[in-house]
Design a protein around this motif. Structure first.
Motif, mmCIF file in Angstrom:
data_model
loop_
_atom_site.group_PDB
_atom_site.id
_atom_site.type_symbol
_atom_site.label_atom_id
_atom_site.label_comp_id
_atom_site.label_asym_id
_atom_site.label_seq_id
_atom_site.Cartn_x
_atom_site.Cartn_y
_atom_site.Cartn_z
ATOM 1 N N MET A 379 2.448 6.435 2.582
ATOM 2 C CA MET A 379 2.809 5.372 1.627
ATOM 3 C C MET A 379 4.286 5.008 1.786
ATOM 4 N N ILE A 380 5.098 5.997 2.170
ATOM 5 C CA ILE A 380 6.529 5.743 2.380
ATOM 6 C C ILE A 380 6.700 4.908 3.647
ATOM 7 N N ALA A 381 5.948 5.284 4.663
ATOM 8 C CA ALA A 381 6.001 4.531 5.927
ATOM 9 C C ALA A 381 5.605 3.083 5.691
ATOM 10 N N TRP A 382 4.551 2.897 4.890
ATOM 11 C CA TRP A 382 4.066 1.536 4.638
ATOM 12 C C TRP A 382 5.117 0.712 3.908
ATOM 13 N N LEU A 383 5.706 1.305 2.852
ATOM 14 C CA LEU A 383 6.710 0.553 2.100
ATOM 15 C C LEU A 383 7.892 0.205 3.006
ATOM 16 N N GLY A 384 8.280 1.162 3.856
ATOM 17 C CA GLY A 384 9.368 0.893 4.800
ATOM 18 C C GLY A 384 9.024 -0.319 5.653
ATOM 19 N N MET A 385 7.760 -0.390 6.044
ATOM 20 C CA MET A 385 7.362 -1.500 6.896
ATOM 21 C C MET A 385 7.416 -2.824 6.140
ATOM 22 N N GLU A 386 6.967 -2.799 4.894
ATOM 23 C CA GLU A 386 7.027 -4.051 4.117
ATOM 24 C C GLU A 386 8.479 -4.462 3.866
#
Ligand code: AMP
Ligand code: ZN
Length: 433
Positions: A379-386
């Motif tokens: 979920m952290i990786a995803w937010l970083g991507m957004e």
């Protein structure tokens, strides 16, 4: 708290960028704090210090091999950027992750993105929409890999803004209105303990010791409903008055809804607040009054504490929805359930039943699969991507934040208020926020 190395492959023409989500590696290590009655700061810190670097080393082995000359990290393609949790949380633990991530970003010469833990929980269903298209659908276990079902563009992400989220975890209980990637309004938060804490401690009081295995919230659910949904027999309250009524049990006790008293003019029953400490005390008193209660009675107590806690969560969603005018109500299409407690199936049943009985059948209820409801690096990786995709990068000097609101109206200015952000206007980060 774990730095996440994120990689996205973009394969598309200039005008319509098509993306794919491929998770190369995802592993979770939980510090063994059994016997401490909760998270022990030093045990958690030592666990981070001992296990994080070897875990990152393992993760790096999953990066794509590099065909060109060997880079700093031997013959692996460097990621486009490194994401890490910046807060809120215990500074000592966050520092281990943050410093490791800074080291990687410097060595690879790529940007660092330091993100907000709760914002990541709220946006997890958007990640799910890219790996299995629908968050609530079955999705593969880490062993099979989390491969995408289809290519997507940022416009395909679901749920679309605005949406409501209930973040129900061991440390937080919040109702949030998410209007854009960085605009999140906290509509209600807990005045005392978090719902997960309440359920964990209720489980300790109610469950026979041999059934008390972590996570205690799950043990409580399994104890109350050994046959799953066929044990529910749940009738949702049709209105606010019924919601506040006590349900008498055959055992002579009943649990009252939190914040159901009205103190003079300040009607606490309508305040946009959560509270779980009183409910827990009540359960603990029932058990201390007679520790020899039968299994049947304990089962009912376990089911009742969950019913009352979940109806309390739902009550603030209902209060919010009933405060909206018809036009604004039209925009609310989705309620997201996230955080560890959102893996509870009875919670989903209670919220769905209440939405239906109050004429909100059209509102979708979405929730990430259990392994993405609890804290996880993906979920952290995803937010970083957004965030990276929207042009946000962090300065290398950022520090961990113990407290950090998600709401721009808060004193600290919310997500961007923390400072340390740089916004790309072109390909080079050039605006300091
Ligand atoms: P988090 O803080 O998001 O990692 O979530 C941890 C919390 O979720 C703990 O309080 C757990 O007891 C709780 N939890 C995990 N599974 C369940 C479940 N099935 N029902 C209720 N609570 C749960
Ligand atoms: Zn969390």
């Amino acid at each position: 708290m774990i730095p996440t190395i994120t990689g996205t492959g973009d394969e598309g023409s200039n005008d319509a960028l098509k993306l794919r989500t491929n998770v190369l590696f995802h592993e979770r290590i939980t510090a063994d704090t059994e016997g401490y009655g909760g998270i022990h700061p030093l045990v958690a810190l030592y666990s981070h210090q001992r296990r994080l670097a070897p875990l990152v080393q393992k993760a790096i082995e999953h990066l794509e091999p590099c065909s060109g000359p060997a880079s700093i990290v031997d013959a692996r393609r460097a990621p486009d950027f490194v994401t890490v949790t910046r807060g809120p949380g215990m500074r000592s633990n966050l520092s281990v992750g943050l410093d490791t991530a800074k080291g990687l970003a410097v060595a690879w010469n790529v940007p660092l993105v330091g993100v907000h833990h709760m914002q990541a929980h709220a946006l997890t269903p958007r990640l799910c929409s890219t790996i299995r298209l629908r968050p609530q659908e079955a999705y593969r276990s880490p062993r099979d890999g989390y491969h995408d079902a289809a290519e997507w563009t940022p416009q395909d992400l679901e749920p679309r803004f605005p949406f409501l989220s209930v973040l129900a975890s061991g440390g937080h209980t919040m109702l949030i209105e998410s209007n854009s990637l960085i605009e999140h309004k906290i509509l209600a938060a807990t005045a005392d303990i978090a719902i997960g804490d309440c359920l964990d401690k209720a489980a300790r009081a109610i469950l026979p010791s041999e059934l008390l295995v972590p996570p205690y919230g799950r043990a409580l659910e399994e104890f109350a409903f050994p046959n799953g949904s066929s044990d529910y027999h749940y009738i949702p309250p049709a209105g606010r008055r019924e919601e506040l009524e006590r349900r008498e049990t055959r055992w002579g006790w009943s649990l009252g809804a939190p914040l159901s008293d009205s103190h003079g003019a300040a009607k606490s029953s309508r305040r946009m607040l959560y509270s779980f400490a009183g409910l827990l005390t009540y359960v603990q008193r029932i058990m201390t009054a007679n520790p020899e209660r039968s299994i049947d009675e304990r089962r009912e107590l376990a089911a009742e504490v969950m019913r009352v806690a979940f109806e309390h969560l739902a009550s603030r969603i209902m209060l919010h929805l009933s405060s909206l005018n018809a036009e604004d109500l039209e925009t609310v299409k989705t309620v997201v359930l996230s955080g560890g407690v959102a893996s509870n199936k009875f919670l989903k049943h209670v919220i769905r039943s209440i939405l239906d009985v109050r004429n909100f059948q059209h509102i979708r209820l979405v929730y990430p699969p259990p392994e993405l409801c609890t804290d996880n690096a993906l979920m952290i990786a995803w937010l970083g991507m957004e965030m990276y995709d929207a042009g946000y990068e962090s300065e290398l000097g950022i520090q961990p934040l113990r407290k950090w609101s998600m709401d721009a109206a808060a004193e600290d200015g919310g997500i961007l208020g923390a400072g340390g952000w740089m916004k790309r206007t072109g390909s080079i980060p050039d605006v300091k926020l």
